[in-house]
Design a protein around this motif. Structure first.
Motif, PDB file in Angstrom:
ATOM      1  N   ARG A   1      26.690 148.254 -31.381  1.00  0.00           N
ATOM      2  CA  ARG A   1      27.186 147.444 -32.494  1.00  0.00           C
ATOM      3  C   ARG A   1      28.204 146.402 -32.013  1.00  0.00           C
ATOM      4  O   ARG A   1      28.257 145.287 -32.531  1.00  0.00           O
ATOM      5  N   PHE A   2      28.997 146.750 -31.031  1.00  0.00           N
ATOM      6  CA  PHE A   2      29.988 145.835 -30.450  1.00  0.00           C
ATOM      7  C   PHE A   2      29.305 144.578 -29.908  1.00  0.00           C
ATOM      8  O   PHE A   2      29.809 143.466 -30.073  1.00  0.00           O
ATOM      9  N   ARG A   3      28.170 144.762 -29.265  1.00  0.00           N
ATOM     10  CA  ARG A   3      27.415 143.613 -28.738  1.00  0.00           C
ATOM     11  C   ARG A   3      26.974 142.694 -29.871  1.00  0.00           C
ATOM     12  O   ARG A   3      26.966 141.467 -29.710  1.00  0.00           O
ATOM     13  N   GLN A   4      26.612 143.259 -31.006  1.00  0.00           N
ATOM     14  CA  GLN A   4      26.187 142.441 -32.137  1.00  0.00           C
ATOM     15  C   GLN A   4      27.356 141.677 -32.755  1.00  0.00           C
ATOM     16  O   GLN A   4      27.216 140.520 -33.152  1.00  0.00           O
ATOM     17  N   LEU A   5      28.514 142.328 -32.823  1.00  0.00           N
ATOM     18  CA  LEU A   5      29.672 141.709 -33.461  1.00  0.00           C
ATOM     19  C   LEU A   5      30.378 140.697 -32.571  1.00  0.00           C
ATOM     20  O   LEU A   5      30.851 139.659 -33.049  1.00  0.00           O
ATOM     21  N   ALA A   6      30.478 141.000 -31.283  1.00  0.00           N
ATOM     22  CA  ALA A   6      31.252 140.145 -30.374  1.00  0.00           C
ATOM     23  C   ALA A   6      30.584 140.087 -29.002  1.00  0.00           C
ATOM     24  O   ALA A   6      31.059 140.712 -28.038  1.00  0.00           O
ATOM     25  N   PRO A   7      29.477 139.367 -28.881  1.00  0.00           N
ATOM     26  CA  PRO A   7      28.743 139.339 -27.610  1.00  0.00           C
ATOM     27  C   PRO A   7      29.561 138.821 -26.427  1.00  0.00           C
ATOM     28  O   PRO A   7      29.364 139.262 -25.291  1.00  0.00           O
ATOM     29  N   ASP A   8      30.480 137.893 -26.674  1.00  0.00           N
ATOM     30  CA  ASP A   8      31.296 137.365 -25.579  1.00  0.00           C
ATOM     31  C   ASP A   8      32.265 138.420 -25.052  1.00  0.00           C
ATOM     32  O   ASP A   8      32.473 138.546 -23.832  1.00  0.00           O
ATOM     33  N   LEU A   9      32.847 139.211 -25.939  1.00  0.00           N
ATOM     34  CA  LEU A   9      33.756 140.273 -25.522  1.00  0.00           C
ATOM     35  C   LEU A   9      32.982 141.436 -24.885  1.00  0.00           C
ATOM     36  O   LEU A   9      33.463 142.069 -23.936  1.00  0.00           O
ATOM     37  N   PHE A  10      31.805 141.692 -25.410  1.00  0.00           N
ATOM     38  CA  PHE A  10      30.919 142.709 -24.831  1.00  0.00           C
ATOM     39  C   PHE A  10      30.620 142.372 -23.370  1.00  0.00           C
ATOM     40  O   PHE A  10      30.679 143.238 -22.487  1.00  0.00           O
ATOM     41  N   GLU A  11      30.316 141.122 -23.097  1.00  0.00           N
ATOM     42  CA  GLU A  11      29.976 140.698 -21.729  1.00  0.00           C
ATOM     43  C   GLU A  11      31.127 140.957 -20.764  1.00  0.00           C
ATOM     44  O   GLU A  11      30.911 141.350 -19.609  1.00  0.00           O
TER      45      GLU A  11
ATOM     46  N   ASN B   1      22.932 138.228 -15.833  1.00  0.00           N
ATOM     47  CA  ASN B   1      23.803 137.579 -16.820  1.00  0.00           C
ATOM     48  C   ASN B   1      23.278 137.756 -18.240  1.00  0.00           C
ATOM     49  O   ASN B   1      23.945 137.364 -19.198  1.00  0.00           O
ATOM     50  N   ASP B   2      22.092 138.326 -18.356  1.00  0.00           N
ATOM     51  CA  ASP B   2      21.498 138.576 -19.665  1.00  0.00           C
ATOM     52  C   ASP B   2      22.117 139.848 -20.248  1.00  0.00           C
ATOM     53  O   ASP B   2      21.936 140.939 -19.701  1.00  0.00           O
ATOM     54  N   MET B   3      22.819 139.713 -21.338  1.00  0.00           N
ATOM     55  CA  MET B   3      23.483 140.862 -21.951  1.00  0.00           C
ATOM     56  C   MET B   3      22.581 141.632 -22.908  1.00  0.00           C
ATOM     57  O   MET B   3      22.950 142.710 -23.382  1.00  0.00           O
ATOM     58  N   ASP B   4      21.404 141.088 -23.194  1.00  0.00           N
ATOM     59  CA  ASP B   4      20.478 141.781 -24.083  1.00  0.00           C
ATOM     60  C   ASP B   4      19.591 142.711 -23.270  1.00  0.00           C
ATOM     61  O   ASP B   4      18.378 142.554 -23.171  1.00  0.00           O
ATOM     62  N   ARG B   5      20.255 143.680 -22.638  1.00  0.00           N
ATOM     63  CA  ARG B   5      19.558 144.713 -21.876  1.00  0.00           C
ATOM     64  C   ARG B   5      19.995 146.073 -22.396  1.00  0.00           C
ATOM     65  O   ARG B   5      21.000 146.208 -23.087  1.00  0.00           O
ATOM     66  N   GLU B   6      19.245 147.074 -22.021  1.00  0.00           N
ATOM     67  CA  GLU B   6      19.484 148.417 -22.545  1.00  0.00           C
ATOM     68  C   GLU B   6      20.836 148.979 -22.083  1.00  0.00           C
ATOM     69  O   GLU B   6      21.151 148.957 -20.890  1.00  0.00           O
ATOM     70  N   ILE B   7      21.616 149.471 -23.019  1.00  0.00           N
ATOM     71  CA  ILE B   7      22.896 150.115 -22.693  1.00  0.00           C
ATOM     72  C   ILE B   7      22.606 151.526 -22.193  1.00  0.00           C
ATOM     73  O   ILE B   7      22.008 152.337 -22.894  1.00  0.00           O
TER      74      ILE B   7
ATOM     75  N   LEU C   1      24.569 148.331 -18.161  1.00  0.00           N
ATOM     76  CA  LEU C   1      23.257 147.957 -18.685  1.00  0.00           C
ATOM     77  C   LEU C   1      22.176 148.283 -17.666  1.00  0.00           C
ATOM     78  O   LEU C   1      22.422 148.315 -16.461  1.00  0.00           O
ATOM     79  N   TYR C   2      20.972 148.501 -18.179  1.00  0.00           N
ATOM     80  CA  TYR C   2      19.835 148.861 -17.332  1.00  0.00           C
ATOM     81  C   TYR C   2      19.311 147.641 -16.587  1.00  0.00           C
ATOM     82  O   TYR C   2      19.241 146.541 -17.132  1.00  0.00           O
ATOM     83  N   ASN C   3      18.952 147.842 -15.338  1.00  0.00           N
ATOM     84  CA  ASN C   3      18.349 146.784 -14.532  1.00  0.00           C
ATOM     85  C   ASN C   3      17.012 147.275 -14.009  1.00  0.00           C
ATOM     86  O   ASN C   3      16.950 148.206 -13.211  1.00  0.00           O
ATOM     87  N   ASP C   4      15.921 146.641 -14.464  1.00  0.00           N
ATOM     88  CA  ASP C   4      14.589 147.085 -14.060  1.00  0.00           C
ATOM     89  C   ASP C   4      14.033 146.276 -12.900  1.00  0.00           C
ATOM     90  O   ASP C   4      12.849 146.361 -12.578  1.00  0.00           O
TER      91      ASP C   4
END
Length: 598
Positions: free
Chosen positions: A397-407, A443-449, A434-437
Motif C-alpha cells: 500500500r505504501f508503494r501506491q500512496l507514495a511511490p517516490d518514498l517507497f523507492e 530502477n523499476d519499482m513495480d516489482r514483486e515485494i 523486490l524480486y529480480n527475475d
C-alpha cells in the motif's frame, strides 16, 4: 528410429514421419495404422480422444530453428520453452530417490536443438514413441505425479495407474492438462557420458508441470498476482469480509474459525489437536493460518504446574511447526522469558511500550516464526496488549500512496545491530526488497515485494550516499506512520515535510490494520516474524509483584524448516495443488512449481 507424431496436430496428422513408422498415418487415405500390422480399428481410447480433440487445444511447434518450442495451453496462454531449459529438466538429469541433479547447467552443449515436438495423451504414449517394436519409455518417462523423476513400468497393463493415475496431482484449475505429455526429439543424444541408445534422443514432460514452471512474461505476472501480499491478504481484511458476507468472492478467502471474533479476527486452534499425533483439520488450520494469513492463536495451552516444565508447551508447538527443532537460540536460549525485570538487556524485558518490529533483523536470516505463550497475565496488570501488523501488505500500500518514498526505502541500505556484552552483530540491507527475475530494470519499482526489514529498537547508523540522507529520514517517517498506529500524523507531517493528507492516509491505514489483543492465560500467539511486525503496549503491575504478573515464554523456528514442513503436510493430506501460498517474506518468491507438487 523413434517416431513422434508431427507437431502440426497434437493427436493426428496427414504427414507421415517415416514410411515404416509403427503408428503410421498415411497421406492419401487418412487411415491410421495401429500396432505392428494393418489393423485400422481405432482403440476406444483413441476414439474418445478424437471426439474430444476440439476441447483440448494444446499444441507445440518448433521456434528459432529448434532452439525453443512454443506450447499453447489454451486460447489465453502460449509459453515459450528454450532448448537448454528443457534439456536441463529432462528426467535423466535427476538422481532417484534424492531428486538431485546429475548434470549442471554448465554441461549444456551449444547446438543441441529440438527436431520434433508433439503433445499426446498420457494413455497413448506407447503409440507415440516406439523403438523397433520395443518399448523403452521407462528410460525416459518423466513422472508426471511429482516434480522429481522416477522410473515407470510401461509394460504394465495398468500403466496410467502405476504412474499415479489420470487424476493424480490435479489442482482443480486444470483438470485435463495433467493427462497430457509433451514429447520432443533432439538432434543429438541426451546421454553425454555413455554409448547412446535410441531412447536418449527423446524427452517427455507433463503438461501441467510445464504450465506451473512457465516463465513467459504473462505467466510471471499471473504468478505475482497470486503470491504478492497485499491489503486483501491481511487477516483483519479477511475477517471483515467474512463478517459482511463478502468472503466467497476473494481469491484467498478467510479461513473459517468460530472464535475469530473472540480473538479480534485471528484464527484460533486448540492445543490438544496440535499435541495429538493425528493429522486433523485443526492441525491443517494451524499451518494454513500461519502461511496464508500470517498468525494464529493456540488456545487451551495451560502451563505445567511444575516450574521446571513451563517451556514444554512452547517447545512442543515450535517443534511441530518446524518439523523437529527450534532456532536462533544463541543469544537468549532456545526458549526465553518475556517479563519485566531490573537491568534488562532487551527492551522486551521491561514494561515500556514496544513499537512494531521484527525480532533479530540483525541476522542475515532472521527467525521465521515466533511463539509467545502466556503463562501469566493477572487481573492486576493494566495494559500489556499484544499488537500485530502485516508489514508486507503495508509496503504494498505504501508503494501506491507514495511511490517516490517507497523507492528510497528500496534503494537505501539500513543498518541493523545488536551490540552488548556477549553480542556483536550487524547487518546492512534495505527496508524493502523486490524480486529480480534476471530481466527487470532495477530502477523499476513495480516489482514483486519479497521482504520487509523493520526493527526500530535495533537500528544503527546508516551509511549511504550523502544526497540520500535527508530523503531516507523522510521516507522512514512516512512508512513508520503506516506501521505504528500510535504515531501522530500531524506531528509527522510537520517534522518530515510530507503532506498532511498523505500523513493522514498512512496513519488511517495503521489504525485500520493493527491488531490489538490482550493474551489470556493458556493462550499462545504464533506469527510469521518475516511478514508480521509485533509489539506491545506498555503495562503496569503492583510493586510487590516485581513485574511477574505478566509472563510470556517465547521461542523461534526457522522459516525454511517450517515452510518445508507445511509443504510436506499438504502433500500428505492431498492438498498440495490446492494452496496458493503467498510470499512468506524471506526474500524469495514462492515458486508455483514447488509449492503445488502433489
Amino acid at each position: 528410429s523413434y517416431h513422434v507424431l508431427p507437431l502440426e496436430n497434437p493427436y493426428r496428422s496427414t504427414k507421415p514421419i517415416a514410411s515404416q513408422s509403427i503408428n503410421r498415418i498415411t497421406n492419401s487415405s487418412q487411415t491410421i495404422i495401429y500396432g505392428n500390422g494393418n489393423d485400422t480399428t481405432m482403440p476406444e481410447s483413441m476414439k474418445k480422444l478424437d471426439e474430444a480433440q476440439e476441447h483440448f487445444p494444446y499444441s507445440a511447434k518448433k521456434n528459432l530453428g529448434g532452439r525453443s518450442i512454443i506450447v499453447s495451453f489454451d486460447e489465453k496462454q502460449t509459453s515459450e520453452y528454450h532448448a537448454p531449459w528443457l534439456w536441463y529438466n529432462d528426467s535423466r538429469n535427476t538422481m532417484m530417490p534424492s531428486g538431485q541433479k546429475k548434470l549442471t547447467a554448465g554441461s549444456w552443449i551449444n547446438g543441441t536443438v529440438i527436431e520434433e515436438a508433439s503433445i499426446c495423451h498420457f494413455s497413448e504414449i506407447r503409440n507415440v514413441i516406439t523403438s523397433n517394436g520395443k518399448e523403452d519409455i521407462e528410460k525416459v518417462m518423466f513422472n508426471s505425479k511429482r516434480e522429481i523423476t522416477q522410473p515407470i513400468n510401461t509394460t504394465s497393463p495398468n500403466f496410467a495407474e502405476d504412474s499415479g493415475g489420470m487424476n493424480a496431482g490435479r489442482d482443480g484449475s486444470h483438470p485435463d492438462l495433467f493427462d497430457f505429455l509433451l514429447v520432443i526429439r533432439w538432434n543429438r543424444s541426451m546421454n553425454h557420458n555413455k554409448t547412446s541408445g535410441k531412447e536418449d534422443f527423446i524427452s517427455i514432460y507433463n503438461m501441467l508441470w510445464l504450465k506451473r514452471w512457465s516463465y513467459d512474461s504473462s505467466s510471471m505476472n499471473e504468478l505475482r498476482l497470486k503470491r504478492e501480499v497485499s491489503e486483501k491478504d491481511t487477516f483483519l481484511y479477511k475477517y471483515r469480509q467474512m463478517k459482511t458476507g463478502r468472503n466467497e468472492g476473494e481469491e484467498r478467502p478467510a479461513l473459517i474459525s468460530a472464535d475469530r471474533e473472540i480473538h479480534g479476527g485471528l484464527v484460533s486452534v486448540d492445543y490438544r489437536c496440535i499435541e495429538s499425533d493425528d493429522i486433523g483439520d485443526e492441525l491443517l488450520t494451524f499451518f494454513d493460518s500461519l502461511f496464508l494469513e500470517g498468525a494464529v492463536i493456540v488456545t487451551n495451552a495451560l502451563p505445567s504446574s511444575n516450574p521446571e516444565n513451563l517451556d514444554d508447551i512452547v517447545c512442543k508447538v515450535g517443534k511441530e511447526l518446524s518439523g523437529g527443532s527450534l532456532s536462533h537460540g544463541s543469544l537468549y536460549g532456545d526458549t526465553f522469558h518475556v517479563r519485566a525485570k531490573k537491568n534488562a538487556n532487551n527492551v522486551a524485558f521491561t514494561s515500556v511500550n514496544l513499537c512494531p518490529h521484527q525480532d533479530m533483523a540483525y541476522y542475515e536470516s532472521k527467525p521465521g516464526f515466533q511463539l509467545l505463550h502466556c503463562i501469566k497475565n493477572a487481573v492486576g496488570t493494566t495494559g500489556g496488549e499484544s499488537i500485530l501488523i502485516d508489514c508486507m501488505a503495508a509496503a504494498h500500500r505504501f508503494r501506491q500512496l507514495a511511490p517516490d518514498l517507497f523507492e528510497i526505502l528500496v534503494k537505501c541500505p539500513a543498518t541493523f545491530v545488536k551490540s552488548r556484552e556477549g553480542a556483536c552483530m550487524a547487518y546492512s540491507k534495505p527496508h524493502i526488497a523486490l524480486y529480480n527475475d534476471g530481466r527487470c530494470d532495477l530502477n523499476d519499482m513495480d516489482r514483486e515485494i519479497v521482504s520487509v526489514h523493520w526493527s526500530p529498537p535495533f537500528e544503527g547508523s546508516v551509511q549511504m550516499h550523502p544526497d540520500r540522507i535527508e530523503d531516507y529520514f523522510k521516507a522512514y517517517a512516512a512508512f513508520e506512520l503506516m506501521l505504528d498506529s500510535t504515531k501522530c500524523p500531524i506531528e509527522c507531517s510537520k517534522a518530515s515535510g510530507i503532506s498532511l493528507d498523505l500523513a493522514m492516509s498512512m496513519s488511517e491505514y495503521a489504525k485500520k490494520y493493527t491488531w490489538v489483543y490482550r493474551l489470556k492465560l493458556g493462550e499462545m500467539l504464533v506469527f510469521n516474524n518475516t511478514r508480521m511486525l509485533h509489539g506491545r503496549r506498555s503495562f503496569e503491575v503492583a510493586p510487590e509483584e516485581n513485574g511477574f504478573n505478566r509472563h510470556l515464554i517465547g521461542a523461534y523456528t526457522n522459516i525454511d524448516d517450517s515452510l518445508n514442513n507445511y509443504r510436506v503436510l499438504l502433500r500428505e493430506v492431498g492438498c498440495a495443488g490446492r494452496r496458493v501460498i503467498p510470499n512468506v517474506g524471506n526474500g524469495s518468491t514462492m515458486l508455483e512449481g514447488i509449492a503445488n507438487i502433489s
